[in-house]
Structure formats: structure tokens, C-alpha cells
Design an enzyme around this catalytic site. Structure first.
Site, PDB file in Angstrom:
ATOM      1  N   GLU A   1       1.814 -12.015 -17.920  1.00  0.00           N
ATOM      2  CA  GLU A   1       2.304 -12.607 -19.174  1.00  0.00           C
ATOM      3  C   GLU A   1       1.150 -13.421 -19.735  1.00  0.00           C
ATOM      4  OE1 GLU A   1       3.801 -15.919 -20.418  1.00  0.00           O
ATOM      5  OE2 GLU A   1       3.560 -14.588 -22.123  1.00  0.00           O
TER       6      GLU A   1
ATOM      7  N   CYS B   1       2.526 -20.118 -25.505  1.00  0.00           N
ATOM      8  CA  CYS B   1       2.065 -18.769 -25.864  1.00  0.00           C
ATOM      9  C   CYS B   1       2.932 -18.158 -26.955  1.00  0.00           C
ATOM     10  CB  CYS B   1       2.070 -17.877 -24.633  1.00  0.00           C
ATOM     11  SG  CYS B   1       3.663 -17.799 -23.836  1.00  0.00           S
TER      12      CYS B   1
ATOM     13  N   ASN C   1       0.538 -24.951 -19.250  1.00  0.00           N
ATOM     14  CA  ASN C   1       1.182 -25.414 -20.487  1.00  0.00           C
ATOM     15  C   ASN C   1       2.636 -25.806 -20.299  1.00  0.00           C
ATOM     16  OD1 ASN C   1       1.615 -22.598 -20.086  1.00  0.00           O
ATOM     17  ND2 ASN C   1       2.343 -22.449 -22.206  1.00  0.00           N
TER      18      ASN C   1
ATOM     19  N   GLU D   1       9.418 -10.110 -17.746  1.00  0.00           N
ATOM     20  CA  GLU D   1      10.108 -11.033 -16.844  1.00  0.00           C
ATOM     21  C   GLU D   1      11.517 -11.225 -17.381  1.00  0.00           C
ATOM     22  OE1 GLU D   1       7.078 -14.288 -17.265  1.00  0.00           O
ATOM     23  OE2 GLU D   1       6.867 -14.043 -15.104  1.00  0.00           O
TER      24      GLU D   1
HETATM   25  O1  TXE Z   1      -5.312 -20.091 -18.143  1.00  0.00           O
HETATM   26  P1  TXE Z   1      -6.007 -19.357 -16.967  1.00  0.00           P
HETATM   27  P2  TXE Z   1      -5.594 -21.547 -18.565  1.00  0.00           P
HETATM   28  C1  TXE Z   1      -4.161 -19.004 -22.582  1.00  0.00           C
HETATM   29  C2  TXE Z   1      -4.718 -19.983 -23.574  1.00  0.00           C
HETATM   30  C3  TXE Z   1      -5.597 -20.842 -22.724  1.00  0.00           C
HETATM   31  C4  TXE Z   1      -6.186 -19.781 -21.828  1.00  0.00           C
HETATM   32  C5  TXE Z   1      -6.720 -20.415 -20.573  1.00  0.00           C
HETATM   33  O2  TXE Z   1      -5.517 -19.279 -24.498  1.00  0.00           O
HETATM   34  O3  TXE Z   1      -6.641 -21.425 -23.469  1.00  0.00           O
HETATM   35  O4  TXE Z   1      -5.079 -18.930 -21.506  1.00  0.00           O
HETATM   36  O5  TXE Z   1      -5.699 -21.304 -20.079  1.00  0.00           O
HETATM   37  C6  TXE Z   1      -5.415 -19.199 -12.369  1.00  0.00           C
HETATM   38  N1  TXE Z   1      -7.790 -15.180 -10.205  1.00  0.00           N
HETATM   39  N2  TXE Z   1      -2.895 -19.406 -22.003  1.00  0.00           N
HETATM   40  O6  TXE Z   1      -6.938 -22.070 -18.156  1.00  0.00           O
HETATM   41  O7  TXE Z   1      -7.431 -19.704 -16.786  1.00  0.00           O
HETATM   42  C7  TXE Z   1      -5.563 -20.630 -12.808  1.00  0.00           C
HETATM   43  O8  TXE Z   1      -5.975 -21.449 -11.729  1.00  0.00           O
HETATM   44  C8  TXE Z   1      -6.549 -15.658 -10.013  1.00  0.00           C
HETATM   45  C9  TXE Z   1      -1.731 -18.641 -22.357  1.00  0.00           C
HETATM   46  O9  TXE Z   1      -4.408 -22.246 -18.034  1.00  0.00           O
HETATM   47  O10 TXE Z   1      -5.641 -17.970 -17.201  1.00  0.00           O
HETATM   48  C10 TXE Z   1      -4.148 -20.958 -13.275  1.00  0.00           C
HETATM   49  O11 TXE Z   1      -3.323 -21.255 -12.178  1.00  0.00           O
HETATM   50  N3  TXE Z   1      -6.058 -16.750 -10.657  1.00  0.00           N
HETATM   51  C11 TXE Z   1      -0.708 -18.764 -21.268  1.00  0.00           C
HETATM   52  C12 TXE Z   1      -3.711 -19.646 -13.920  1.00  0.00           C
HETATM   53  O12 TXE Z   1      -4.555 -18.636 -13.360  1.00  0.00           O
HETATM   54  C13 TXE Z   1      -6.853 -17.361 -11.554  1.00  0.00           C
HETATM   55  C14 TXE Z   1      -0.440 -20.176 -20.881  1.00  0.00           C
HETATM   56  C15 TXE Z   1      -3.891 -19.636 -15.434  1.00  0.00           C
HETATM   57  O13 TXE Z   1      -5.238 -19.971 -15.680  1.00  0.00           O
HETATM   58  C16 TXE Z   1      -8.162 -16.917 -11.826  1.00  0.00           C
HETATM   59  C17 TXE Z   1      -1.667 -20.859 -20.571  1.00  0.00           C
HETATM   60  C18 TXE Z   1      -8.623 -15.770 -11.097  1.00  0.00           C
HETATM   61  N4  TXE Z   1      -9.848 -15.278 -11.282  1.00  0.00           N
HETATM   62  C19 TXE Z   1      -2.866 -20.451 -21.117  1.00  0.00           C
HETATM   63  N5  TXE Z   1      -8.714 -17.729 -12.777  1.00  0.00           N
HETATM   64  C20 TXE Z   1       0.631 -18.173 -21.652  1.00  0.00           C
HETATM   65  N6  TXE Z   1       0.669 -16.883 -21.955  1.00  0.00           N
HETATM   66  O14 TXE Z   1       1.624 -18.870 -21.606  1.00  0.00           O
HETATM   67  C21 TXE Z   1      -7.769 -18.644 -13.084  1.00  0.00           C
HETATM   68  N7  TXE Z   1      -6.663 -18.433 -12.350  1.00  0.00           N
END
Ligand code: TXE
Length: 480
Positions: free
Chosen positions: A248, A282, A150, A461
């Protein structure tokens, strides 16, 4: 077609498998670059390089580390336009937003920790009879940094900068959905003279590259930002390995508006806290609670102002909202709008996909959406949607709104609008969140602790909290 490469041991390299993934431009819905489909073998190479670089980097004078981080910051600033355009093309956000927020903040992250490390000290504790304790805060080793799509460069550097400043080396993975600016950062790090192996960036899928980082025995600490479900998965894998974890995660943040607020200021900021970055922050205030006497006035004004927001080509320069980051995420958001209707909600504004013409015809665009008529306990008001969708919920009393605001599994941030000082402090005190903004939103002092409670994460953080995370305290007790 730009081919992204991994950054391992100071050089830009292909994935060992030679395999690549398509990378899309959300504004057009078309593939515009290729990202390495890396695997465990690439992560192993990165960890090896990081381990090799660690002894020297951790013993490099903090002033020298500081200078190199400051040089990276200067190069980010120098490449602002190029990085902002790249961020906009990769994420779908308006290029103006990337120019004003994302890229400047990435430079600030490096500058902030380049100076923070120079002021980072630890304590001593004197005892009676000639005994004194002193605390050492030492770098730990190879840090694993995993970030989301994001705010790609903003959140990627928010982890890397303190880790490096503290004297660790890093193996980092940006989201496979938005890899471009991390790749461009690699080139800037080489230009800045960052020693080989100090920072390594491995591109690829979460369940392959991310999981390989999370479970690697030579990575003792993981700093992660992303979804709550993924955070839980990472915690499950890392816990039995006794890794330090900074998580986070998601949020479902309340925006609480009392009838006595500064209406115009509140309205102008609430438009931003609802729909900025297509609602993909977020910290967005997706549940808007309005004190009943103000409800109708707010609803009319907010709907009118929302309908004036322009959804368009993120590179056009006059779009308030750009494209949603992926087709999959757009469909997820649309499914939540359908759910809201099924749960009895009324759509006051938006609710539909936006079809543009020309190059943007196949892009992923959604109208900013306002929904009312839902109870605070329904799924629409309990689950993170992470898009340009907000709900309006009236309240009668402070006690009632605090209970509703605290009713989700999340506890990240909140905004409170009131002129009454007592109300402001009391409500902030009673909300189960990590951050409470009063009569403002997203004002950030990087020295403050940043993070959430409950399912919004573990740890904090920012400032010295980040340096505490990326160092290990050691108590030395000496009798003389
Ligand atoms: O997050 P993901 P995404 C929330 C929001 C969004 C949801 C999924 O609801 O719809 O999270 O978003 C890596 N082991 N937020 O798909 O899947 C992945 O490759 C290790 C809130 O972006 O959690 C990416 O680099 N790593 C959030 C990172 O984790 C893994 C902002 C985030 O992916 C993994 C964005 C695994 N098993 C989304 N699976 C905020 N708090 O700001 C995935 N990844």
C-alpha cells in the site's frame, strides 16, 4: 528518557547490539526517547520465536484467537488517552486527531478481524458423478508486517490484526520515526495474554531491520505500507523468493469539484482532505480540480478558510495542524514549495515554516499551503509531496478533468463533488484509482477492498481481502 524495547518471544528485550537511535518529538524538535537500533540478529530471534509459536497458534480455535484479539482491542480502548498522547508526541499530529481517529481505529482493527474470522468461510464446487471440490483457506506461517510513520498504530494494527486472526504469527516493524505506540501495544499484548512468539515487534531502521524481514527465508508473506520507492525495493527483494506481497504505497489523489456541488459541504470536507494530519495521509486530495465557473468563488473561500486554520502545539488541544513528522520531511516539503515557484506556481496561502515560541521553538511546523497556476503535468502536480500542500487546477469539461486526474503514475483514491448522479458514477468509473469517494472523504467501511492501482500498490487490504492475503487457498477434490 523512555527506552523502547523489542517485543520478542513474549518479552520486552534490548537489541543484541545494545545500540539505540534517538527518537524525536516533532513538536519540540528534541530527542525524547530511545529506540532499539536492531539488526538481522534480532530479526532472526523474532522469526525463531514466531516459528515456534506457529503450530499452536494456527491450530488454536478461531473463537479463542478472536477472544484474545478482542481483549487487545479492549485494552487499547482503556488506554486511549495514554496512547493518543504518545501518538501525538511521536508523530506531531494534534492529540485530538489521535484521540478521534488513530487510536479508536487501532482498537477497531482488532475488533473487526476478531469477528471477521468467525464469519470467514470458503466455497465448494460439486461436479457430476459423485465428485465434489472444497476449498480450504489455511494460515501460511510467519507474516512480515512493515508500517509507516503517518498513522502509526492505525496502520500497524491494520496489518497485524488480520494476520493473527487468520492464524499466522507475526514479525512486525513500525517506522523508526514513530515507534512509541507499537512499543505500548507490546505491553498491552502481554497484558492480554497473547501467547509468546505469536506477535514479535522489532524496532529499527528500514534498510536494516525492514530489509532483514523482507529477505528472511522463513517469512513467506510481506504486508507493507509506505513510500512507492521503498515498495519497489521490497518487491525486487521479495519477488525471486516468491513471497506473497501486499503493497500500500503513495498517492497523488485528485479532488474533483464540479460547479453544481453542495458548496458549503464540499468546502468543509476539502479543508480536511487537504490538510488533515498535516497532509500526511496517502489518501489526501492534494490536486484540487475545480470546474471553471466555480473557480474564483472556490479559490476565495478556500484561501480564507485555510488562513483561519491554526498551526500549533499538537498537545495544546486547539491546533488544527500539528508538527511535521521529521526535520527531513519538513525540508522535503519546503523543497517542493520552492519547486512549485520555479515551475511558475503562485502561492495563494502559506508557503512558510511556522516559528512558535517556548518549548515548541525548535519544532517542525509548516503553514497549510495553496498553490495555483501550474499545469497538470509539472513535477509539483505529478510527484507525492505528502505534506500540507495542495494545488488548484481549473477544468472545462469532464473529459479534460478525467484525463488530467489519470495523468500521474499513482492511482490510489479520489473525491468527486457533484449533485449530478450520472456525472458522479461516470467519473468514478473512468478514474484509474482503487477508491472513489463521492460527496464525502475518508468514510471507511472496513469490509471494503482498500488499496491502489499503478504505483499506489499491489493487492488490497480490508475485510475478507485481508484474510485472503493472509491465508493460502487449497482445493481438495473428492470422488465418492
Ligand atoms: O516511508 P518508507 P516513509 C510516502 C510519502 C513519504 C514517503 C517516505 O511520500 O514521504 O512514503 O515515507 C520501512 N526494506 N508515504 O519514510 O521509507 C521503514 O522503516 C524494508 C506514503 O515513512 O517507505 C518504515 O517502517 N522496509 C505512505 C516503512 O518501511 C523498509 C505512508 C515505511 O518507510 C525499507 C507513509 C527497506 N529497504 C509514507 N526502507 C502511505 N501510503 O500511507 C524503509 N523501510
Amino acid at each position: 528518557m523512555e527506552i523502547i524495547k523489542n517485543y520478542i518471544d513474549g518479552t520486552l528485550v534490548e537489541p543484541k547490539s545494545g545500540a539505540y537511535l534517538d527518537n524525536f518529538n516533532p513538536a519540540t524538535g528534541q530527542v525524547y526517547s530511545q529506540i532499539p537500533d536492531s539488526a538481522e540478529e534480532d530479526v532472526n530471534d523474532a522469526v525463531k520465536a514466531a516459528k515456534l509459536a506457529y503450530p499452536s497458534w494456527s491450530k488454536t480455535a478461531k473463537e479463542t484467537r478472536s477472544e484474545i484479539l478482542a481483549k487487545i482491542a479492549m485494552l487499547i480502548e482503556k488506554n486511549l488517552d495514554r496512547l493518543a498522547l504518545a501518538e501525538s508526541m511521536d508523530n506531531g499530529k494534534p492529540v485530538s486527531l489521535a484521540k478521534q481517529v488513530d487510536i479508536p481505529r487501532a482498537a477497531t482493527n482488532f475488533n473487526f478481524f476478531a469477528t471477521a474470522i468467525l464469519h470467514y468461510a470458503s466455497e465448494s464446487h460439486a461436479m457430476e458423478n459423485g465428485v465434489i471440490n472444497y476449498t480450504l483457506r489455511e494460515p501460511i506461517g510467519v507474516a512480515g508486517c512493515i508500517s509507516p510513520w503517518n498513522l502509526p498504530l492505525y496502520l500497524f494494527t491494520w496489518k497485524i490484526a488480520p494476520a493473527l486472526a487468520a492464524g499466522n504469527t507475526v514479525v512486525a516493524k513500525p517506522s523508526e520515526v514513530t515507534p512509541m505506540t507499537a512499543f505500548l501495544l507490546s505491553e498491552l499484548c502481554i497484558e492480554a495474554g497473547l501467547p509468546a512468539g505469536v506477535l514479535n515487534i522489532v524496532h529499527g531502521l528500514g534498510n536494516k531491520v525492514g530489509a532483514a524481514i523482507t529477505t528472511h527465508p522463513d517469512i513467506p508473506m510481506i504486508s507493507f505500507t509506505g513510500g512507492t520507492a521503498t515498495g519497489a525495493q521490497i518487491a525486487k527483494e521479495a519477488a525471486p523468493m516468491f513471497k506473497k506481497l501486499s503493497l500500500e504505497l503513495g498517492g497523488k489523489n485528485p479532488n474533483i469539484i464540479f460547479a453544481d456541488c453542495d458548496f458549503e459541504k464540499m468546502l468543509q470536507v476539502t479543508l480536511k482532505s487537504s490538510f488533515s494530519n498535516q497532509g500526511e495521509i496517502c489518501l489526501c486530495g492534494s490536486r484540487i480540480f475545480i470546474e471553471k465557473p466555480l473557480y474564483e468563488k472556490f479559490k476565495t473561500a478556500f484561501v480564507e478558510a485555510t488562513e483561519k486554520l491554526k498551526v500549533g502545539n499538537p498537545q495544546s488541544g486547539d491546533s488544527d495542524l500539528g508538527a511535521i513528522v521529521s526535520e527531513e520531511h519538513m525540508d522535503k516539503i519546503l523543497s517542493y514549495i520552492e519547486l512549485a515557484k520555479e515551475e511558475g506556481g503562485s502561492i495563494l496561502a502559506g508557503g512558510n515554516r511556522v516559528s512558535l515560541s517556548g518549548e515548541q521553538e525548535k519544532g517542525w511546523y509548516l503553514e497549510p499551503t495553496i498553490i495555483e497556476g501550474l499545469g497538470h503535468e509539472c513535477r509539483t502536480n505529478q510527484e507525492e509531496i505528502f505534506g500540507p500542500v495542495v494545488t488548484l487546477i481549473p477544468f472545462d469539461s469532464e473529459e479534460e478533468v478525467i484525463e488530467m486526474a489519470n495523468s500521474t503514475k499513482y492511482g490510489l483514491s479520489s473525491t468527486i463533488w457533484t449533485k449530478d448522479l450520472n456525472t458522479a458514477h461516470r467519473v468514478a468509473e473512468n478514474l484509474h484509482v482503487g477508491i472513489a469517494w463521492i460527496n464525502c472523504w475518508l468514510l471507511r467501511d472496513l469490509r471494503t477492498p482498500f488499496g491502489g492501482t499503478k504505483s499506489s500498490g499491489v493487492g488490497r487490504e480490508g475485510g475478507f481481502e485481508a484474510l485472503h492475503f493472509f491465508t493460502e487457498p487449497k482445493n481438495v477434490c473428492i470422488k465418492y
